[in-house]
Design a protein around this motif. Structure first.
Motif, PDB file in Angstrom:
ATOM      1  N   SER A 163      16.530  53.053  36.338  1.00 44.03           N
ATOM      2  CA  SER A 163      16.705  52.842  37.772  1.00 44.03           C
ATOM      3  C   SER A 163      17.932  51.998  38.091  1.00 44.03           C
ATOM      4  CB  SER A 163      15.445  52.224  38.378  1.00 44.03           C
ATOM      5  OG  SER A 163      14.968  51.210  37.553  1.00 44.03           O
ATOM      6  N   LEU A 164      18.276  51.052  37.195  1.00 42.72           N
ATOM      7  CA  LEU A 164      19.459  50.238  37.491  1.00 42.72           C
ATOM      8  C   LEU A 164      20.714  51.110  37.495  1.00 42.72           C
ATOM      9  CD1 LEU A 164      20.616  47.458  38.078  1.00 42.72           C
ATOM     10  CD2 LEU A 164      20.958  47.146  35.648  1.00 42.72           C
ATOM     11  N   VAL A 165      20.771  52.055  36.553  1.00 41.24           N
ATOM     12  CA  VAL A 165      21.929  52.942  36.482  1.00 41.24           C
ATOM     13  C   VAL A 165      22.030  53.764  37.763  1.00 41.24           C
ATOM     14  CG1 VAL A 165      22.960  54.847  35.211  1.00 41.24           C
ATOM     15  CG2 VAL A 165      21.791  53.044  33.981  1.00 41.24           C
ATOM     16  N   LEU A 166      20.883  54.286  38.210  1.00 46.74           N
ATOM     17  CA  LEU A 166      20.873  55.080  39.433  1.00 46.74           C
ATOM     18  C   LEU A 166      21.216  54.211  40.642  1.00 46.74           C
ATOM     19  CD1 LEU A 166      20.365  57.863  40.559  1.00 46.74           C
ATOM     20  CD2 LEU A 166      17.972  57.271  40.837  1.00 46.74           C
ATOM     21  N   ALA A 167      20.662  52.985  40.661  1.00 44.25           N
ATOM     22  CA  ALA A 167      20.935  52.080  41.779  1.00 44.25           C
ATOM     23  C   ALA A 167      22.424  51.743  41.839  1.00 44.25           C
ATOM     24  CB  ALA A 167      20.099  50.808  41.652  1.00 44.25           C
ATOM     25  N   ILE A 168      23.031  51.509  40.667  1.00 44.46           N
ATOM     26  CA  ILE A 168      24.465  51.226  40.626  1.00 44.46           C
ATOM     27  C   ILE A 168      25.248  52.404  41.175  1.00 44.46           C
ATOM     28  CG2 ILE A 168      26.432  50.981  39.058  1.00 44.46           C
ATOM     29  CD1 ILE A 168      24.734  49.173  37.340  1.00 44.46           C
ATOM     30  N   ALA A 169      24.881  53.600  40.705  1.00 46.51           N
ATOM     31  CA  ALA A 169      25.572  54.807  41.153  1.00 46.51           C
ATOM     32  C   ALA A 169      25.450  54.951  42.668  1.00 46.51           C
ATOM     33  CB  ALA A 169      25.007  56.027  40.449  1.00 46.51           C
ATOM     34  N   LEU A 170      24.224  54.776  43.174  1.00 45.64           N
ATOM     35  CA  LEU A 170      23.993  54.915  44.609  1.00 45.64           C
ATOM     36  C   LEU A 170      24.801  53.904  45.407  1.00 45.64           C
ATOM     37  CD1 LEU A 170      20.219  55.473  45.411  1.00 45.64           C
ATOM     38  CD2 LEU A 170      22.171  56.681  46.338  1.00 45.64           C
ATOM     39  N   SER A 171      24.781  52.638  44.961  1.00 44.13           N
ATOM     40  CA  SER A 171      25.414  51.625  45.796  1.00 44.13           C
ATOM     41  C   SER A 171      26.935  51.698  45.724  1.00 44.13           C
ATOM     42  CB  SER A 171      24.903  50.224  45.461  1.00 44.13           C
ATOM     43  OG  SER A 171      24.668  50.105  44.104  1.00 44.13           O
ATOM     44  N   THR A 172      27.501  52.230  44.612  1.00 46.68           N
ATOM     45  CA  THR A 172      28.952  52.402  44.628  1.00 46.68           C
ATOM     46  C   THR A 172      29.328  53.479  45.628  1.00 46.68           C
ATOM     47  OG1 THR A 172      28.708  53.878  42.761  1.00 46.68           O
ATOM     48  CG2 THR A 172      29.526  51.686  42.283  1.00 46.68           C
ATOM     49  N   VAL A 173      28.443  54.472  45.773  1.00 46.90           N
ATOM     50  CA  VAL A 173      28.761  55.559  46.683  1.00 46.90           C
ATOM     51  C   VAL A 173      28.617  55.118  48.139  1.00 46.90           C
ATOM     52  CG1 VAL A 173      27.999  57.821  47.461  1.00 46.90           C
ATOM     53  CG2 VAL A 173      28.217  57.357  45.036  1.00 46.90           C
ATOM     54  N   ILE A 174      27.563  54.320  48.443  1.00 47.28           N
ATOM     55  CA  ILE A 174      27.358  53.910  49.836  1.00 47.28           C
ATOM     56  C   ILE A 174      28.245  52.731  50.197  1.00 47.28           C
ATOM     57  CG2 ILE A 174      25.578  53.653  51.584  1.00 47.28           C
ATOM     58  CD1 ILE A 174      23.514  54.014  49.437  1.00 47.28           C
ATOM     59  N   GLY A 175      28.671  51.969  49.202  1.00 44.35           N
ATOM     60  CA  GLY A 175      29.470  50.782  49.497  1.00 44.35           C
ATOM     61  C   GLY A 175      28.581  49.555  49.491  1.00 44.35           C
ATOM     62  N   PRO A 176      29.127  48.376  49.092  1.00 41.83           N
ATOM     63  CA  PRO A 176      28.296  47.186  48.929  1.00 41.83           C
ATOM     64  C   PRO A 176      27.722  46.701  50.253  1.00 41.83           C
ATOM     65  CG  PRO A 176      30.622  46.650  48.674  1.00 41.83           C
ATOM     66  CD  PRO A 176      30.533  48.134  48.770  1.00 41.83           C
ATOM     67  N   GLY A 177      26.574  46.029  50.182  1.00 41.87           N
ATOM     68  CA  GLY A 177      25.939  45.479  51.371  1.00 41.87           C
ATOM     69  C   GLY A 177      24.461  45.261  51.133  1.00 41.87           C
ATOM     70  N   VAL A 178      23.842  44.492  52.022  1.00 38.73           N
ATOM     71  CA  VAL A 178      22.420  44.196  51.868  1.00 38.73           C
ATOM     72  C   VAL A 178      21.591  45.468  52.036  1.00 38.73           C
ATOM     73  CG1 VAL A 178      20.495  42.936  52.877  1.00 38.73           C
ATOM     74  CG2 VAL A 178      22.680  41.797  52.601  1.00 38.73           C
ATOM     75  N   GLY A 179      21.950  46.278  53.047  1.00 37.76           N
ATOM     76  CA  GLY A 179      21.224  47.529  53.282  1.00 37.76           C
ATOM     77  C   GLY A 179      21.302  48.438  52.077  1.00 37.76           C
TER      78      GLY A 179
END
Lengths: 341, 302
Positions: B145-161
């Motif tokens: 899940s961390l790998v997927l979370a990293i992938a997702l958040s690089t795509v959406i851009g950093p932020g709390v949301g």
């Protein structure tokens, strides 16, 4: 990140559906499921890093650094952004079939080559760490379940819960500060170590101490707690009463009747939560600058180097799926209950 | 939903029964000392986080108005020392609790909501659609899940949301599996058959029978998952995927690590946020385990 503190029931994947079919059918269905998962990973890798990527691809790749129109066109061609989406997908599949994962933006070398370089250190760290964690976790889990309620149980379970609650990277940072230079703070070897095997191995071992302790500290707790609750459930089983009535000594009852049954759900969970080990490896490698795939992911993340991120995503996710398949097949060999049905 | 049974609509006896059950459960819960301790810690931490703007001065967390020196050790004025820009670490930990808890809770709610819906749907309806959904669940369960979370958040851009979304979207499968198992267990009971025979539709069976039967388990799972989500938040923030300005325990540790607090031996900057995470996560875990043993008498160890 998924939580397995309490779910002891073996996942449905471990029990064959319907029964009846032979070994071949079991193997085929497992291999088929793994292949579907690998396919989904490949598609997900494309969707995440090609379809969902916001904005102009070249600007994203160069992070807005100025490029000449020719340079931009060359980049577009190299990464296939000039093709329509479907064309990009077939190009991606074709490249993947040849082991080509595009060129890294940070390192300016093919992503596949970079991943190949970093694979060894990660395998070493994760392999040694998981081995120690499994042995320690299963042993402590058995001991605490058998003597549950004792001071040993309360202490060991308390420590495991506390370690499980702490973030991996924080444990690493605290260890670094606490040992204060006793161990190297990063890397895998010193540059001035003589190149012969023995010195290199000793130096690597010296560098490995802190990362391994950190990884083990976070991972073993889960195994211990799962093994404990699994064995506690098993201890109500009536065949243990029979075993005792038969006159077996306490540790024989434990070793020959209780532990083997409790071991299976635990082993299944160990493999099912390999993703946790991968997550741990990413943070541990980042904290200790251990030159493996986790640190590579972090380096790619900082830029952000999308082709490299895509590559590490594919490799790490695929590795977990393949390890799970191996676990399923091993379980078939190990567990007579799965074999007989 | 077709013509509901008027008898089942009257809330009287059913609610009295549920209240009595809740009282019994609470009585059983209070017998778990660790669980009560965890609950106490949680109430205290949540109260402190909620009251932070009232009991402290918000100016203290503003970098431009920092009053202390760089990485000052703990002393009379700053009980836990200062960070690299001269802010009180104690104040930062207090304010950091707000985002850490908020992200932990909302990410958990998101993941439990997805998990509950998927679990009930696949448990209730069956068929090839459910089989497909379960395959997908198994796939996500195995995926790191961390790998997927990293992938997702690089795509959406950093932020709390982003962090909330990344944790929520990657951690639902275990909840889905649990809820599905529980749904199957509830639906196998005779009173479901009776309800169906009396004309209860899907909505009625799910809403009146399955959901109440599943909710206690969902509650336990939520409690346990919040801890995991808080650790995940700190990890993602540490890796630099959070809002760089927002103060959370994870972003504090990131600043501590980036500002050289580790090599400077500034333990007062490093230890408090991590300890706060560990204590809160432990409290959630103890609470959840106590609740679990209330629900599942087989786990009661004596």
């Amino acid at each position: 990140m998924t939580d397995a503190l309490t779910t002891v029931e073996p996942p449905a994947a471990a029990t064959p559906r319907g029964g009846g079919g032979g070994t071949l059918r079991y193997v085929l269905s497992k291999v088929g499921a793994a292949l579907i998962s690998l396919g989904l990973i490949v598609v997900l890798g494309f969707v995440l890093f090609r379809v969902l990527l916001p904005g102009d691809p070249v600007r994203t790749l160069t992070r807005g650094a100025p490029v000449t129109p020719e340079g931009a066109a060359a980049l577009e061609r190299e990464y296939g952004f000039d093709l329509p989406l479907w064309g990009q997908f077939t190009r991606y599949l074709g490249n993947l079939a040849h082991g080509d994962l595009d060129r890294s933006l940070v390192f300016k070398v093919p992503v596949a080559q970079k991943i190949g370089e970093r694979l060894g250190p990660t395998l070493l760290l994760v392999g040694v760490g998981t081995l120690i964690a499994v042995v320690l976790g299963l042993w402590l889990g058995t001991r605490t379940a058998w003597r549950r309620g004792s001071r040993f149980d309360r202490t060991a379970t308390g420590i495991a819960l506390a370690l499980w609650s702490a973030p991996t990277f924080w444990l690493g940072l605290v260890l670094l500060t606490a040992t204060g230079g006793l161990f190297p703070s990063g890397g895998i070897t010193y540059p001035d170590t003589p190149p012969d095997f023995l010195s290199q191995a000793l130096d690597t071992a010296h560098h490995m101490v802190l990362p391994t302790i950190t990884l083990v500290a976070v991972v073993y707790a889960q195994y211990q707690l799962v093994m404990r609750s699994s064995l506690v459930e098993e201890m109500h089983a009536e065949h243990l009463l029979t075993a005792r009535a038969k006159g077996l000594r306490d540790d024989e009852v434990r070793r020959r009747h209780a532990v083997p049954n409790a071991l299976l759900p635990t082993v299944t969970l160990v493999f099912l939560h390999l993703g946790l080990v991968v997550s741990g490896a990413i943070t541990v490698e980042t904290v200790f600058s251990w030159p493996g795939l986790g640190l590579l992911t972090f380096e790619a993340l900082r830029f952000p180097d999308y082709p490299l991120l895509q590559g590490t995503f594919l490799v790490l996710a695929a590795a977990v799926v393949v390890m799970n398949l191996v676990a399923d097949l091993l379980l078939r060999v190990l567990d007579p209950r799965v074999r007989a049905s | 939903m077709t013509a509901p049974e008027p008898v089942e609509r009257t809330p009287g006896p059913a609610w009295a029964r549920r209240r009595a059950a809740a009282r019994r459960a609470w009585g059983e819960f209070t017998r778990h000392r660790a669980g009560v301790l965890g609950l106490g810690v949680l109430v205290l931490v949540i109260a402190l986080a909620a009251l932070a703007p009232l009991i402290t001065d918000a100016d203290g967390v503003d970098v431009t108005r920092a009053t202390g020196g760089r990485l000052e050790p703990p002393g009379g004025r700053y009980w836990l020392g200062t960070d690299e820009s001269g802010r009180s670490v104690l104040l930062l930990v207090l304010w950091g609790a707000r985002i850490s808890l908020l992200v932990g809770l909302s990410a958990t709610l998101l993941s439990i909501a997805i998990g509950t819906v998927v679990g009930i749907l696949t448990g209730h309806f069956g068929g090839w659609g459910s089989a497909l959904l379960m395959r997908l669940t198994d796939f996500f369960l195995v995926l790191p899940s961390l790998v997927l979370a990293i992938a997702l958040s690089t795509v959406i851009g950093p932020g709390v949301g982003t962090i909330v979304l990344a944790i929520g979207v990657t951690s639902w499968p275990s909840a889905a599996r649990l809820v599905r198992a529980q749904t199957l267990g509830v639906e196998a009971r005779p009173y479901i058959e009776r309800s169906r025979a009396l004309g209860g539709g899907h909505l009625h069976v799910i809403g009146k029978h399955v959901l109440p039967g599943v909710l206690p388990l969902v509650l336990v799972n939520t409690t346990l998952a919040v801890g995991t989500a808080i650790v995940a938040e700190s990890t993602l923030a540490f890796l630099g995927l959070g809002d760089p300005v927002a103060i959370s325990w994870g972003s504090m540790l990131r600043s501590a690590s980036n500002s050289g607090a580790v090599t400077a031996g500034a333990w007062w900057y490093l230890v408090p946020p991590g300890l706060a995470i560990a204590v809160v996560v432990l409290a959630f875990t103890l609470c959840g385990r106590a609740m679990e043993s209330v629900l599942n008498p087989r786990l009661r160890e004596r």
